[in-house]
Design a protein around this motif. Structure first.
Motif, PDB file in Angstrom:
ATOM      1  N   UNK A   1      74.358 -30.101 -18.135  1.00 37.45           N
ATOM      2  CA  UNK A   1      75.569 -30.998 -18.069  1.00 37.45           C
ATOM      3  C   UNK A   1      74.288 -32.017 -18.269  1.00 37.45           C
ATOM      4  N   UNK A   2      73.343 -32.265 -17.995  1.00 36.81           N
ATOM      5  CA  UNK A   2      72.765 -33.336 -18.210  1.00 36.81           C
ATOM      6  C   UNK A   2      72.723 -33.372 -19.911  1.00 36.81           C
ATOM      7  N   UNK A   3      72.713 -32.970 -20.237  1.00 39.23           N
ATOM      8  CA  UNK A   3      72.608 -33.248 -21.980  1.00 39.23           C
ATOM      9  C   UNK A   3      73.390 -33.646 -22.568  1.00 39.23           C
ATOM     10  N   UNK A   4      74.406 -33.104 -21.573  1.00 32.78           N
ATOM     11  CA  UNK A   4      75.724 -32.981 -22.731  1.00 32.78           C
ATOM     12  C   UNK A   4      76.335 -34.406 -22.564  1.00 32.78           C
ATOM     13  N   UNK A   5      76.075 -34.938 -20.894  1.00 32.99           N
ATOM     14  CA  UNK A   5      75.886 -36.784 -20.247  1.00 32.99           C
ATOM     15  C   UNK A   5      75.492 -37.477 -21.579  1.00 32.99           C
ATOM     16  N   UNK A   6      74.281 -37.049 -21.785  1.00 35.66           N
ATOM     17  CA  UNK A   6      72.921 -38.467 -22.543  1.00 35.66           C
ATOM     18  C   UNK A   6      73.930 -38.085 -24.058  1.00 35.66           C
ATOM     19  N   UNK A   7      74.702 -37.196 -24.717  1.00 31.12           N
ATOM     20  CA  UNK A   7      74.733 -36.965 -25.826  1.00 31.12           C
ATOM     21  C   UNK A   7      75.851 -37.016 -26.113  1.00 31.12           C
ATOM     22  N   UNK A   8      76.456 -38.647 -25.020  1.00 29.72           N
ATOM     23  CA  UNK A   8      78.074 -39.178 -24.476  1.00 29.72           C
ATOM     24  C   UNK A   8      78.641 -38.418 -24.368  1.00 29.72           C
ATOM     25  N   UNK A   9      78.691 -37.248 -23.341  1.00 34.22           N
ATOM     26  CA  UNK A   9      79.870 -36.830 -22.630  1.00 34.22           C
ATOM     27  C   UNK A   9      79.895 -37.467 -21.820  1.00 34.22           C
ATOM     28  N   UNK A  10      81.083 -37.404 -21.126  1.00 39.19           N
ATOM     29  CA  UNK A  10      81.784 -38.320 -20.007  1.00 39.19           C
ATOM     30  C   UNK A  10      82.127 -37.678 -18.915  1.00 39.19           C
ATOM     31  N   UNK A  11      81.395 -36.452 -19.136  1.00 36.36           N
ATOM     32  CA  UNK A  11      81.379 -35.510 -17.276  1.00 36.36           C
ATOM     33  C   UNK A  11      80.552 -34.455 -17.771  1.00 36.36           C
ATOM     34  N   UNK A  12      80.463 -34.338 -16.132  1.00 41.78           N
ATOM     35  CA  UNK A  12      79.346 -32.610 -16.573  1.00 41.78           C
ATOM     36  C   UNK A  12      80.574 -31.376 -16.425  1.00 41.78           C
ATOM     37  N   UNK A  13      80.965 -30.509 -17.879  1.00 43.53           N
ATOM     38  CA  UNK A  13      82.427 -29.958 -17.787  1.00 43.53           C
ATOM     39  C   UNK A  13      81.887 -28.455 -16.888  1.00 43.53           C
ATOM     40  N   UNK A  14      80.407 -27.816 -16.539  1.00 42.07           N
ATOM     41  CA  UNK A  14      79.812 -27.130 -15.529  1.00 42.07           C
ATOM     42  C   UNK A  14      80.108 -27.594 -14.208  1.00 42.07           C
TER      43      UNK A  14
END
Length: 162
Positions: free
Chosen positions: A58-71
């Motif tokens: 989730x952290x990697x997703x958010x750091x890559x520009x994601x707006x939330x933690x999918x998991x």
């Protein structure tokens, strides 16, 4: 061919994360192989990441520009759904306890009236009726209480163990 994944499932959450950061990056942040991460993304497999691995994804997703933690979103929804049954079970029990209390109070009141010298047969019949109404609630109340015991259908959350 694209596999269909259940909405708001862990497999879809993993797929969403990996779609943003890539399979290699997901493997790197979790310390697992790409194959393992791909297995996590398949709903017909039974593996899931550990809590630390899920946080890393989730952290990697958010750091890559994601707006939330999918998991995190998936877990939060599943917890919410699990708690609905626990809350509903305890709410139904509370409703039955309140109803029993009201009916038992009515029964006691009528029984006291039936004890009075010169109580009419109608007064005694009213006491019997109120007592039967209170008694009719007891089996449902007992059933709800027994359902809270381990092994009787209630999850740990309904028993107040979570």
């Amino acid at each position: 061919m694209t596999k269909l994944r259940t909405p708001l499932s862990f497999s879809l959450a993993i797929t969403t994360v990996c779609g943003k950061i890539g399979w290699e990056a997901a493997a790197k942040v979790t310390g697992r192989s790409i194959r393992t991460v791909r297995h996590w993304s398949e709903s017909d497999r039974h593996g899931t990441p550990t809590l630390d691995q899920a946080i890393a994804l989730d952290r990697a997703f958010i750091e890559a520009g994601g707006d939330h933690g999918p998991i995190h979103s998936c877990y939060a929804l599943q917890l919410e759904v699990a708690m609905v049954n626990a809350v509903a079970c305890r709410t139904a029990l509370a409703d039955d306890v309140a109803l029993f209390s009201r009916e038992a109070g009515d029964a006691v009141g009528r029984c006291i009236q039936a004890l009075a010298p010169g109580a009419s047969p109608a007064m005694i019949q009213a006491a019997i009726l109120e007592t039967e109404e209170a008694d009719a609630i007891v089996p449902r109340l007992l059933g709800r209480l027994k359902a809270l015991l381990p092994g009787n259908g209630a999850g740990a959350e309904a028993r107040g163990q979570i």
